[in-house]
Design an enzyme around this catalytic site. Structure first.
Site, PDB file in Angstrom:
ATOM      1  N   CYS A  33      26.059  18.365 108.666  1.00 34.72           N
ATOM      2  CA  CYS A  33      25.193  17.195 107.973  1.00 34.72           C
ATOM      3  C   CYS A  33      24.638  17.022 106.771  1.00 34.72           C
ATOM      4  O   CYS A  33      24.216  16.255 106.254  1.00 34.72           O
ATOM      5  CB  CYS A  33      23.672  17.569 108.933  1.00 34.72           C
ATOM      6  SG  CYS A  33      23.206  18.999 108.519  1.00 34.72           S
ATOM      7  N   ASP A  35      23.101  19.291 105.107  1.00 29.12           N
ATOM      8  CA  ASP A  35      21.893  19.893 104.662  1.00 29.12           C
ATOM      9  C   ASP A  35      21.982  21.109 103.983  1.00 29.12           C
ATOM     10  O   ASP A  35      22.836  21.690 104.094  1.00 29.12           O
ATOM     11  CB  ASP A  35      20.898  19.952 105.983  1.00 29.12           C
ATOM     12  CG  ASP A  35      20.569  18.511 106.658  1.00 29.12           C
ATOM     13  OD1 ASP A  35      20.752  17.438 105.808  1.00 29.12           O
ATOM     14  OD2 ASP A  35      20.064  18.714 107.592  1.00 29.12           O
ATOM     15  N   CYS A  58      16.762  19.025 108.378  1.00 27.58           N
ATOM     16  CA  CYS A  58      15.970  18.401 109.331  1.00 27.58           C
ATOM     17  C   CYS A  58      14.886  19.438 109.844  1.00 27.58           C
ATOM     18  O   CYS A  58      14.558  20.401 109.339  1.00 27.58           O
ATOM     19  CB  CYS A  58      16.825  18.031 110.727  1.00 27.58           C
ATOM     20  SG  CYS A  58      17.404  19.671 111.383  1.00 27.58           S
ATOM     21  N   CYS A 102      21.548  23.857 113.375  1.00 33.18           N
ATOM     22  CA  CYS A 102      20.815  23.604 112.254  1.00 33.18           C
ATOM     23  C   CYS A 102      20.019  25.283 112.111  1.00 33.18           C
ATOM     24  O   CYS A 102      19.767  25.791 110.986  1.00 33.18           O
ATOM     25  CB  CYS A 102      19.476  22.785 112.484  1.00 33.18           C
ATOM     26  SG  CYS A 102      20.060  21.204 113.256  1.00 33.18           S
TER      27      CYS A 102
HETATM   28 FE1  FES Z   1      21.337  19.118 109.499  1.00 30.38          FE
HETATM   29 FE2  FES Z   1      19.681  19.950 111.176  1.00 30.38          FE
HETATM   30  S1  FES Z   1      20.661  18.210 110.944  1.00 30.38           S
HETATM   31  S2  FES Z   1      20.310  21.114 109.420  1.00 30.38           S
END
Ligand code: FES
Length: 121
Positions: A33, A35, A58, A102
């Site tokens: 993602c 992140d 998230c 995540c």
């Molecule tokens: Fe990216 Fe959860 S969607 S860490």
């Protein structure tokens, strides 16, 4: 979708923020993602005296980092190194299957911070 404990840590994250003069810093990105999670640790006498995190991610990632900081504060580096991604998800009382990846960020970032500290000393 999330249980109460996850929501609590997401809405009231513990130990969030940056740390001045940390003993070690670990940063990981999530390939799926994009992140990012950053963990700062302060180590004294082989113990994690303080820990903080910054997460650009998230709700599940924020809750995972938050609960992880509570899990390892006061632990030895060896105990903290032994904490797995599964332990984090378990401590949260489980995450939805699509969100399990995540929680992987949290323990990985912690392990990198410990390695960073060990590399410095
Ligand atoms: Fe990216 Fe959860 S969607 S860490």
């Amino acid at each position: 979708m999330y249980n109460e404990k996850v929501l609590d840590h997401f809405q009231n994250p513990r130990n969030v923020g940056e740390m001045e003069n940390p003993s070690g810093v670990g940063e990981v990105g999530n390939m799926k993602c994009g992140d990012i999670m950053k963990i700062f640790i302060k180590v004294e006498d082989n113990i994690i005296k303080d820990i903080k995190f910054l997460t650009f991610g998230c709700g599940a990632a924020i809750a995972s980092s938050s609960v992880l900081t509570e899990m390892v504060k006061g632990k030895t580096l060896e105990e903290a190194m032994a904490v797995t991604n599964d332990d984090v998800a378990e401590e949260l009382g489980g995450l939805p299957p699509a969100k399990l990846h995540c929680s992987n960020l949290a323990a990985d970032a912690l392990h990198k911070a410990i390695e960073d500290y060990q590399g410095r000393t």
